[in-house]
Write a protein that holds these residues in place. Structure first.
Motif, short mmCIF file in Angstrom:
data_model
loop_
_atom_site.label_atom_id
_atom_site.label_comp_id
_atom_site.label_asym_id
_atom_site.label_seq_id
_atom_site.Cartn_x
_atom_site.Cartn_y
_atom_site.Cartn_z
N VAL A 132 0.87 -1.19 0.00
CA VAL A 132 0.00 0.00 0.00
C VAL A 132 0.90 1.23 0.00
O VAL A 132 1.75 1.38 0.88
N GLY A 133 0.70 2.10 -1.00
CA GLY A 133 1.55 3.28 -1.16
C GLY A 133 2.49 3.06 -2.32
O GLY A 133 3.24 2.07 -2.34
N CYS A 134 2.42 3.96 -3.29
CA CYS A 134 3.33 3.79 -4.43
C CYS A 134 3.97 5.12 -4.77
O CYS A 134 4.00 5.54 -5.92
N SER B 42 8.66 3.75 -2.82
CA SER B 42 8.15 2.41 -3.17
C SER B 42 9.00 1.69 -4.22
O SER B 42 9.13 0.47 -4.19
N ALA C 18 -2.98 2.23 -3.61
CA ALA C 18 -2.70 3.56 -3.02
C ALA C 18 -3.95 4.40 -3.20
O ALA C 18 -5.01 3.87 -3.57
N THR D 183 -4.37 7.02 -5.38
CA THR D 183 -4.65 7.43 -6.76
C THR D 183 -4.45 6.26 -7.71
O THR D 183 -3.32 5.79 -7.89
N HIS E 134 -0.12 5.69 8.51
CA HIS E 134 0.46 4.40 8.94
C HIS E 134 -0.47 3.62 9.88
O HIS E 134 -0.72 2.43 9.69
N GLU F 167 -3.71 3.82 10.46
CA GLU F 167 -4.97 3.37 9.84
C GLU F 167 -4.73 2.14 8.95
O GLU F 167 -5.46 1.14 9.04
N ILE F 168 -3.71 2.19 8.12
CA ILE F 168 -3.45 1.08 7.18
C ILE F 168 -2.93 -0.15 7.95
O ILE F 168 -3.35 -1.29 7.68
N GLU G 101 6.49 1.24 6.93
CA GLU G 101 7.54 2.25 6.91
C GLU G 101 7.46 3.00 8.24
O GLU G 101 6.49 2.93 8.97
N LYS G 102 8.51 3.72 8.56
CA LYS G 102 8.57 4.44 9.84
C LYS G 102 7.80 5.76 9.74
O LYS G 102 7.70 6.31 8.65
N TYR H 125 15.61 6.48 12.43
CA TYR H 125 16.94 5.96 12.02
C TYR H 125 17.94 6.05 13.16
O TYR H 125 18.61 5.09 13.52
N ARG I 96 16.63 -1.47 1.20
CA ARG I 96 15.28 -1.40 1.76
C ARG I 96 14.48 -2.62 1.32
O ARG I 96 14.52 -3.00 0.15
#
Ligand SMILES: NC(=O)c1ccc[n+]([C@@H]2O[C@H](COP(=O)([O-])OP(=O)(O)OC[C@H]3O[C@@H](n4cnc5c(N)ncnc54)[C@H](O)[C@@H]3O)[C@@H](O)[C@H]2O)c1
Length: 362
Positions: free
Chosen positions: A9-11, A15, A37, A39, A79, A81-82, A96-97, A183, A303
């Motif tokens: 989820v998220g592009c 990504s 995502a 859009t 973050h 919610e997903i 992701e952080k 980090y 990553r």
């Protein structure tokens, strides 16, 4: 090992490197079968670019019974919610952080994962990279003796000269502490163990910032809503003291962002948000540090390594290195750094975590 089926989820910006690495270096454990995502046109473009079979809406991805693990590459504000949606429909999560913005939300996510018997992991996985693993080995081998103190220093003049839409980086949930803290603080916990208490002072060098990146926002000014210089001290469970500075208020080129001082020497690391920055060591009887040759793996942008390790952890019934537990501890430290400055008092860290296991054998 059976490959785990992943839905992303998220592009956006980050990504691409995940999609590339999961389909190459980490493809023995991972199979990216879907992307979603906000859009749809972007989703379809990314799916075509990386040969990902399904371009879906978030709801379709969550409902897809083939997906076993959701990789959350959305913006920090989304973050929680997903991550929660994915856990509620029975999928493992790697986020992701930061894990969430609010501490209570992070706590809820870990409790939900435990209740559902699912795993939740979280970036950064730079702690598993060559540079931080080399530091880890050097400390374990007593190259600097017993670590007594550390300096953790993120300082720059803010991201408005790097990010094309930087306003959100000066709002709640961002700023130098929340944007870079994951980090730097994960590196600190990875090398020296958990933090028990912090004390900071904070300030704001500029009331507004102006985007200087060419594009639609160039020249646009926006308000600064969070402290942009936070500095203080953390007491670690080991007894070591860390001097911590997170600042977007400095013009500087100083390179050593993380320094560990031991009874018998000093360890210098350039930038803990890289996988493979230079590590230098100075013994007590030396007058300047020398570069330590790094023969470990994962010095390039790796990553997805944390996802790869987490899939192995699910399979083996062990804890992942980039765990939700450490991410929650780091989230609590970040809130404490801000709160201590605001309230002008010491703030204790309540969450427990242990140092993550060594990832790469020396
Ligand atoms: N860009 C970097 O260099 C970088 C580096 C390391 C980590 N990160 C982290 O990666 C994450 C993503 O960063 P980015 O730079 O790729 O952001 P981005 O803004 O470029 O992309 C975010 C993506 O998330 C999607 N999204 C946002 N809210 C959503 C929602 N509610 N539901 C579904 N999709 C949603 C957007 O549509 C977009 O595809 C952040 O947590 C960031 O801290 C970014």
């Amino acid at each position: 090992m059976k490959k785990m089926k992943i839905g992303i989820v998220g592009c956006g910006d980050i990504s691409g490197i995940y999609m590339k690495n999961l389909q190459t270096a980490f493809a023995d454990r991972a199979e990216v079968i879907a992307v979603a995502a906000r859009t749809m046109s972007n989703v379809e473009k990314k799916a075509a670019q990386y040969g990902i079979p399904k371009a879906l809406t978030v709801d379709e991805l969550m409902a897809d019974p083939d997906i076993e693990l959701v990789l959350n590459l959305t913006i920090p504000a989304a973050h929680y919610e997903i991550n929660k949606k994915a856990l509620l429909v029975g999928k493992h999560v790697y986020s992701e952080k930061p894990l969430a913005i609010e501490l209570e939300d992070g706590q809820e996510l870990l409790a939900l994962a435990a209740e559902k018997g699912l795993m939740i992991g979280c970036a950064p996985d730079t702690v598993m990279g060559g540079a931080l693993q080399l530091c880890r080995h050097l400390i374990e081998e007593s190259a600097i003796g017993k670590p007594l103190s550390a300096e953790v220093t993120l300082h720059k003049h803010g991201p408005e000269s790097e990010h094309p839409a930087p306003a959100f980086l000066y709002q709640h949930g961002a700023g130098p502490v929340f944007d870079y803290g994951p980090y730097y603080l994960s590196a600190l916990v990875s090398l020296l163990g958990p933090v028990r208490e912090v004390c900071t002072m904070s300030g704001k060098g500029f009331e507004t910032r102006t985007c200087t990146v060419p594009g639609p926002n160039e020249g646009v000014s926006f308000p600064v809503e969070v402290p942009t210089h936070v500095t203080g001290t953390a007491l670690l469970e080991s007894g070591a003291l860390a001097t911590i500075t997170f600042s977007f208020d400095r013009w500087t080129t100083r390179e050593d962002r993380m320094v560990i001082y031991g009874t018998e020497g000093t360890l210098y690391l350039g930038n803990p948000d890289q996988f493979g920055d230079t590590v230098r060591l100075m013994k007590a009887d030396e007058s300047e540090p020398s570069v330590v040759q790094n023969e470990l793996a994962f010095n390039e942008n790796s990553r997805g390594l944390g996802v790869w390790d987490m899939i192995g952890a699910i399979e083996d019934g062990r804890k992942p290195v980039a765990s939700g537990t450490i991410a929650l501890h780091v989230l609590e430290i970040m809130h404490a750094l801000i709160r201590s400055g605001e309230e002008k008092r010491f703030v204790k860290i309540e969450s427990a975590c242990s140092q993550p296991p060594v990832f790469q054998k020396g």
